[in-house]
Design a protein around this motif. Structure first.
Motif, PDB file in Angstrom:
ATOM      1  N   TYR A  88      21.165  40.395  50.831  1.00  0.00           N
ATOM      2  CA  TYR A  88      21.650  41.139  49.676  1.00  0.00           C
ATOM      3  C   TYR A  88      22.085  42.556  50.043  1.00  0.00           C
ATOM      4  N   CYS A 137      25.051  33.296  44.314  1.00  0.00           N
ATOM      5  CA  CYS A 137      23.911  34.217  44.204  1.00  0.00           C
ATOM      6  C   CYS A 137      24.345  35.633  43.830  1.00  0.00           C
ATOM      7  N   CYS A 194      22.930  29.332  41.290  1.00  0.00           N
ATOM      8  CA  CYS A 194      22.122  29.668  42.461  1.00  0.00           C
ATOM      9  C   CYS A 194      20.738  30.079  41.968  1.00  0.00           C
ATOM     10  N   CYS A 195      20.113  31.041  42.635  1.00  0.00           N
ATOM     11  CA  CYS A 195      18.705  31.330  42.363  1.00  0.00           C
ATOM     12  C   CYS A 195      18.391  31.503  40.877  1.00  0.00           C
TER      13      CYS A 195
HETATM   14 ZN   LIG Z   1      20.604  32.299  45.537  1.00  0.00          ZN
END
Ligand SMILES: [Zn+2]
Ligand SMILES: C[S+](C)CC[C@H](N)C(=O)O
Ligand SMILES: N[C@@H](CCS)C(=O)O
Length: 346
Positions: A153, A250, A317-318
């Motif tokens: 990230y 994400c 995603c997450c």
């Molecule tokens: Zn993710």
């Protein structure tokens, strides 16, 4: 060689067409393992379950297939030979776990198809059961994912990490996953231009003969997380012959629309998007915290706009779940004519 290249460039386009003009990717995988009780507070994160609970990995794949996914991603995001070795496993054991991640996803697809046939879930066409097309994509997380400190990230690997470092780091895992029986490779959560370049060179040097997608991550809707331009990153993907789709994962849903428009400026390859829930990850505690500011709870309400903007592969995603995938499916399939699977859930 020419044939191979034509195959790669048409592969996902043909698949998307077969699925009806768009295809559904699965949702958050690691975070879904957690919802099933897995403790991922470990440097291997979700890859820990390949060792401790392969049955749970298969369960989550099946849940996404039941929710309508056309593409499921393997549990190999944070599965690296270096990470497994740090746990005391041998190189052979590490390589075999990578192959196992693909096998488990393929097993889930077989079980899903068997269940469909038995229950006649899929719609019947001229007396034949038409099976929903499903691909298995072998996930490759970034070097930052392996660092297990949330570096995917930031994309800031420091000056000591060169193009060569990244190629050396990724080469063997790519060789193994490319020959493990997956239909494509999903390079996910790519945080910077250097890593995209490393992947593109590796695909070429290793003569990888299954298609790949490059999916970047952003925290401002303009650049990828490192600050590198999304236009430059997507251009690297565009010029790599094995890359069959380019996109974003994400990333908070509110940034996706602008990013799709940018990507479409530099490539005509299919665009894949699978945003996270909009929450923020605390890498130290390996926990998700609600973000302040714009709410992303209405994720699904954006999907129509993303399609209009040019995306054709949609998932989450997450912190997204099988229900997110069901909801995306509901929005994209004409609401006035619910599919049989929608009806089954009523
Ligand atoms: Zn993710
Ligand atoms: C995409 S992040 C949530 C992945 C997890 C991270 N690499 C970690 O190990 O904390
Ligand atoms: N496919 C991975 C991506 C993490 S960013 C997962 O869903 O766990």
């Amino acid at each position: 060689m020419v044939l191979e290249s034509a195959y790669t460039s048409c592969f996902l386009l043909d698949f998307i067409q077969k699925c009806g003009g768009y295809a559904l990717v699965d949702g958050g995988f690691a975070t879904e393992l957690e919802r099933h009780g897995a403790d991922l507070n470990d440097p291997l994160w979700s890859a820990k379950c390949l060792i401790s609970s392969p049955h749970l990995v298969r369960r989550v794949h099946l849940d996404y297939l039941d929710a309508g996914a056309n593409i499921i991603l393997t549990a190999s995001y944070q599965a690296t030979i270096q990470g497994f070795e740090a746990k005391g496993l041998s190189t052979e054991e590490a390589e075999s776990l990578l192959r196992r991640s693909v096998e488990i996803a393929c097993e889930a697809r077989e079980i899903y198809y068997d269940n469909c046939t038995k229950a006649s879930w899929d719609f019947v066409e001229r007396g034949n059961i038409a099976r929903r097309p499903v691909l298995v994509a072998a996930s490759i997380g970034s070097y930052g994912a392996y660092l297990a400190d949330g570096s995917e990230y930031s994309g800031n690997y420091g000056d000591a990490v060169s193009l060569q470092t990244l190629k050396d780091f990724h080469r063997r895992r790519l060789q193994i996953l490319a020959k493990a029986g997956a239909d494509l490779i999903a390079f996910e959560t790519i945080p910077n231009k250097l890593e995209a370049k490393a992947y593109a060179e590796l695909l070429e040097e290793e003569g990888v003969n299954i298609p790949a997608w490059f999916s970047f991550t952003s925290k401002d809707g303009i650049n990828v997380v490192s600050g590198d331009s999304i236009l430059e990153c997507a251009s690297i993907a565009d010029t790599c012959r094995q890359v069959a789709a380019v996109g974003i994962n994400c990333t908070p849903p509110r940034f996706i629309h602008g990013l799709i428009l940018s990507i479409c400026k530099v490539t005509s390859k299919p665009v894949v998007i699978y945003p996270n829930s909009g929450e923020t990850y605390n890498a130290e505690r390996k926990e998700w915290v609600k973000s302040s500011g714009v709410s992303d709870e209405d994720f699904v309400s954006y999907v129509g706009k993303w399609r209009e903007a040019g995306a054709s592969l949609f998932g989450g995603c997450c912190r997204t779940t099988p229900n997110t995938i069901r909801a995306i499916s509901g929005v994209l399939s004409n609401k006035s004519s619910p599919s049989l699977s929608d009806k089954m859930e009523m």
